[in-house]
Design an enzyme around this catalytic site. Structure first.
Site, mmCIF file in Angstrom:
data_model
loop_
_atom_site.group_PDB
_atom_site.id
_atom_site.type_symbol
_atom_site.label_atom_id
_atom_site.label_comp_id
_atom_site.label_asym_id
_atom_site.label_seq_id
_atom_site.Cartn_x
_atom_site.Cartn_y
_atom_site.Cartn_z
ATOM 1 N N CYS A 293 0.813 -1.221 0.000
ATOM 2 C CA CYS A 293 0.000 0.000 0.000
ATOM 3 C C CYS A 293 0.845 1.271 0.000
ATOM 4 C CB CYS A 293 -0.939 0.006 1.192
ATOM 5 S SG CYS A 293 -2.238 -1.249 1.098
ATOM 6 N N GLY A 294 2.096 1.170 -0.467
ATOM 7 C CA GLY A 294 2.890 2.376 -0.663
ATOM 8 C C GLY A 294 3.847 2.725 0.448
#
Length: 654
Positions: A293-294
């Site tokens: 998710c980054g």
């Protein structure tokens, strides 16, 4: 109730060695002269017994005591290739490792906490009673290393000398696992015994891939014995299941923070990065996001890199929150890593000079790695995670086979990065002034918002919601991801939440050193804001702006608009930061789309969280109080302005 050192220590039961004298006799029988001299440097009785019993249980043909010397590192690299676990690539220092086709992520269905009769564990986890786990381990792990070399490594999860570091043994027959450990952790053989005595404990990890065949995967298991801080892993190769110093020992560290030092220490699934601010200052940020998710992208967006995955945090005597990274390398997802969004990482992956272990990417006919989203021309054919591959290939269900698995990884040393900070090895840690929480949220929250106080900040972390990623075998859909740490919280979620409230609300934290606690969301789509495209409203590089605004906010240099969910940026501040930080125009139209409150979506999210947490009667009441306050405030806004409230309306309301 959870208790340390309660119940049978399974490895000692199976190895049957109970005295130091018996352990030393085993070493003399099994180790050659060189490696016997190495193990004789270790005097700590518990360390000696753990290693001796691992040998007795697993029955390796030979034992290699890894001191972390360059010669030892090279032996392990060569052994990984010799055993077929890795293959050399044309670029010097680069190798490729493939996990089994059906083991491309954490095997959560075969991962268990070993529990005593009266002991509870997280409702999100599997558990097995100690006597049942003993029977399984006797059946599956006895003699599992026959014909193989056992490598025993002595590591620190964190800088030597740090209050929050943890010593750990990594014992494995997989040279790939040992090779990965050498890149990701600090080999501390000369200091190991001293650190065990200073900190009063150590973790033990025992793994063997066995015959490493697909047909053995039903027998694959990961066991975590919290009482004796020992993990066991068998018949698997994916690092999330086998490099047990990572998430296995992270779980033990969560236990240590929650049950032994509540309110003073945390063990988090967080990156650590330094953000440059006015006047040449560096402000340190730690942030949680579920895998995929980054988190690595955010860590790399900072100007001074410490870590991209895990953080050990504590309150120092000077009233500051301090953080260290238990790791010293990156085991990073490569999907969508490209020159535009991740130039510093791409420099290491595409140019000579850096040791890299690739996993589950495609290797073309010229020995060059390729992966989904790299922004480069894909090859026509090659070998990837499922075997031979060519463009247009489909699986047995008719679905296109991607060029690389979504959970394909690269393993590199942090010190190779251009933005690496030497503070990563400072045992005093970095002063942490910003805490962020984020997930994959396409339609609800704005790109950045700040909690009104520490309790509101804790609730942001408790309420992370994310689309499922490829890091867990069989995971699909959208799910709650509290603190992005829930899969790694061994005990009751309520205990962990209480520890969060107590830590961030601790009066020991100096008033002028309290962290800004914020939510981040990079995944809002045009479709969710009235458009017809599923594309993101922003770009990867926008992360630098959200972090820059938080950096100013931490130093009381950025004003904000108050909302029921927290504080959001003003347009003028963001416009200036977009122009100066990433040299990009930022329109008021885009600002309104990103920072308008879509009341019904947020309220639905709040109601989902209230319902989920209400099922646990031990959940701290503070959570419900904050959510009730936010919901009531949102409903007042909706009554006045309708279901979509724009930033200028929020200013008028205030």
């Amino acid at each position: 109730m959870f208790q340390r050192k309660k119940g049978t220590d399974i490895v000692i039961e199976l190895g049957s060695i109970t005295t130091v004298e018996a352990a030393m006799q085993l070493f003399e029988d099994k180790l050659d002269k060189e490696h016997l001299s190495r193990i004789q440097q270790i005097k700590h009785p518990e360390v000696i017994l753990k290693i001796a019993n691992a040998i007795a249980m697993c029955e390796p043909d030979t034992v290699f005591i890894n001191t972390g010397s360059e010669a030892d590192k090279q032996f392990i690299r060569d052994l990984a290739v010799k055993q077929g676990e890795e293959a050399n690539l044309p670029m010097e220092g680069h190798t490729i490792h493939y996990d089994l086709k059906d083991e491309q992520g954490r095997i959560i269905d075969r991962t268990f906490y070993i529990v005593n009769e009266d002991e509870n564990v997280s409702s999100l986890a599997n558990k097995m009673l100690r006597h049942d786990a003993l029977a399984e381990l006797r059946d599956k792990m006895s003699g599992i290393m026959r014909g193989r070399t056992m490598v025993a490594g002595f590591y620190m999860r964190g800088p030597v000398g740090s209050p929050a570091s943890n010593p750990a043994l990594e014992i494995t027959s997989s040279a790939y696992v040992s090779h990965s450990a050498e890149i990701l952790y600090r080999n501390a053989f000369p200091d190991f015994e001293k650190e065990v005595e200073r900190l009063g404990h150590f973790y033990t990890n025992i793994h063997s891939e066995g015959t490493n065949r697909t047909e053995d995967l039903p027998d694959a298991r990961v066991f975590m014995d919290r009482s004796h801080r020992t993990t066991y892993s068998m018949y698997c190769t994916y690092a999330g299941n086998t490099l047990l110093m990572k998430k296995g020992n992270h779980r033990f560290s969560v236990d240590k923070a929650v049950y032994e030092n509540r309110g003073n220490e945390l063990s988090e699934h967080m990156f650590i990065t330094g953000i440059s601010g006015p006047g040449g200052r560096t402000t340190w940020c730690a942030g949680a996001a579920p895998s995929g998710c980054g988190k690595t992208t955010t860590a790399m967006a900072g100007n001074a890199f410490v870590g991209d995955d895990l953080a050990q945090m504590w309150i120092a005597e000077d009233g500051t929150i301090r953080s260290v990274n238990p790791e010293c390398g990156i085991f990073g997802i490569v999907e969508d890593v490209n020159w535009e969004g991740d130039p510093k990482l791409m420099e290491l992956l595409r140019n000579p000079g850096t040791e890299v272990i690739w996993t589950n990417v495609l290797i073309d006919e010229n020995g060059v790695p390729h992966w989904t989203g790299n922004g480069e021309e894909p090859p026509l054919k090659g070998k990837n995670f499922q075997g031979q591959w060519e463009q247009g290939m489909r699986d047995e269900n008719g679905k296109p086979v991607p060029i690389s698995h979504p959970n394909a990884r690269c393993t590199v040393s942090s010190s190779a990065l251009a933005n690496y900070s030497e503070m990563a090895e400072n045992p005093e840690g970095v002063e942490t002034r910003i805490i962020t929480y984020s997930g994959r949220d396409s339609d609800t929250m704005p790109p950045v918002w700040v909690g009104k106080n520490s309790d509101h900040g804790v609730v942001i972390g408790a309420c992370i919601v994310s689309a499922a990623t490829a890091t867990e075998v069989g995971a699909t859909g959208v799910k709650r991801s509290p603190w992005a740490n829930a899969p790694f919280i061994p005990g009751a979620l309520a205990d962990y939440m209480d520890a969060q409230f107590k830590f961030f609300g601790n009066e020991k934290i100096a008033k002028d050193k309290k962290p800004v606690m914020a939510g981040l969301n990079y995944f809002l789509t045009h479709e969710a804001r009235g458009g017809d495209s599923k594309k993101l409203l922003g770009e990867k590089k926008d992360v630098k702006v959200w972090l820059a605004w938080l950096e100013r906010r931490a130093h009381n240099e950025a004003d904000a608009i108050e909302t029921p969910i927290g504080y959001i940026p003003r347009f003028e501040d963001l416009k200036h930061l977009f122009e100066t930080i990433i040299e990009k125009p930022y329109s008021e139209e885009l600002y309104v789309k990103q920072f308008s409150l879509y009341i019904d979506n947020i309220v639905a999210r709040i109601d989902m969280q209230r319902e989920a947490y209400s099922k646990n009667p031990s959940t701290p009441e503070k959570l419900f109080e904050v959510l009730k306050e936010q919901r009531e405030g949102l409903m007042v806004l909706k009554e006045k302005y309708g279901p979509v409230v724009k930033p200028f309306q929020l200013e008028l309301f205030n």
